[in-house]
Design a protein around this motif. Sequence first.
Motif, PDB file in Angstrom:
ATOM      1  N   PRO A 241       0.815  -1.228   0.000  1.00 50.44           N
ATOM      2  CA  PRO A 241       0.000   0.000   0.000  1.00 50.44           C
ATOM      3  C   PRO A 241       0.840   1.267   0.000  1.00 50.44           C
TER       4      PRO A 241
ATOM      5  N   GLY B 203      -0.345   5.344   0.573  1.00 47.13           N
ATOM      6  CA  GLY B 203      -1.517   6.174   0.834  1.00 47.13           C
ATOM      7  C   GLY B 203      -2.761   5.357   1.087  1.00 47.13           C
ATOM      8  N   GLY B 204      -2.586   4.166   1.672  1.00 46.35           N
ATOM      9  CA  GLY B 204      -3.734   3.342   2.031  1.00 46.35           C
ATOM     10  C   GLY B 204      -4.344   2.541   0.904  1.00 46.35           C
ATOM     11  N   LYS B 205      -3.646   2.422  -0.217  1.00 48.23           N
ATOM     12  CA  LYS B 205      -4.180   1.674  -1.348  1.00 48.23           C
ATOM     13  C   LYS B 205      -3.022   0.974  -2.074  1.00 48.23           C
TER      14      LYS B 205
ATOM     15  N   ARG C  19      -3.519   1.960  -7.810  1.00 48.22           N
ATOM     16  CA  ARG C  19      -3.275   3.361  -8.169  1.00 48.22           C
ATOM     17  C   ARG C  19      -2.814   3.468  -9.626  1.00 48.22           C
TER      18      ARG C  19
ATOM     19  N   GLN D 225     -11.368  -6.555  -0.937  1.00 52.40           N
ATOM     20  CA  GLN D 225     -11.058  -5.792   0.269  1.00 52.40           C
ATOM     21  C   GLN D 225     -11.158  -4.294   0.036  1.00 52.40           C
ATOM     22  N   TYR D 226     -10.734  -3.838  -1.138  1.00 51.70           N
ATOM     23  CA  TYR D 226     -10.712  -2.394  -1.428  1.00 51.70           C
ATOM     24  C   TYR D 226     -11.863  -1.954  -2.333  1.00 51.70           C
TER      25      TYR D 226
ATOM     26  N   GLU E  27       5.115   7.856  -0.945  1.00 51.31           N
ATOM     27  CA  GLU E  27       4.246   8.482   0.051  1.00 51.31           C
ATOM     28  C   GLU E  27       4.396  10.004   0.007  1.00 51.31           C
TER      29      GLU E  27
END
Length: 243
Positions: free
Chosen positions: A26, A28-30, A35, A67-68, A236
């Motif tokens: 991941p 930024g949480g993804k 992305r 999950q996402y 990040e």
Amino acid sequence: MSDYVIIVAGGKGLRMGTDIPKQFLPIGGKPVLMRTIERFREYSESLQIILVLPKTQQDYWKELCHQYSFPLPQQGGVGGGSGAPYLLADGGETRFHSVQHGLALIPDDAEGVVGVHDGVRPFPSIEVIHRCYETARTAKAVIPVIPVVETLRRITQKEPSLLCHSETVPRGDYRLVQTPQTFDIQLLKAANRQPYRDFFTDDASVVEAYGQRVSMVEGNRENIKITTPFDLSIAEAILTHHP
């Protein structure tokens, strides 16, 4: 006429020091790969997307999609449209073979431009993607590049240490190559019918061996390839300034 992108993601995460392949980590949480796919969908909702993953990673990818709440790959024809599914192809022994598997899902009579992009490059700018595709409509083979900003030295005599013979070379004569690399569909299909050679390190080297000159366009420095923990930190930071 239809445009395609083949997103190749076959990393094993060895340089990351983790059991999770780098394209699934991941930022930024993804996951990185999500992305990357979203960036190309942002470029064009009608772009036909083909994701190439090793068979051993496909079930895990589908778990991440659940999950996402990310679209699952479509079985059958390539789909377009906002949030539309994409095709999933099996990874090959090398990048060359993986791209072959992706190309096999494009109709033999297709006309348009196909891009090949690293799954772990989530930050190509929309401008760069557009520049690559539009230039390839006439130039046939296009790669995005950025200037070399550090001093380069060429090793002239190798020794089993850093105390080797070397010389400075003019950095203005060199460029760093990025993706997406974009090509006329029929050109890339024909070039990928060649036998594999060890110097096929990217798709530009394949079409050059086929006899096609490759044109360069300006890339963007944020378009990094994420391969190490340091790269994750840079990614990040990029997201902080370019969310």
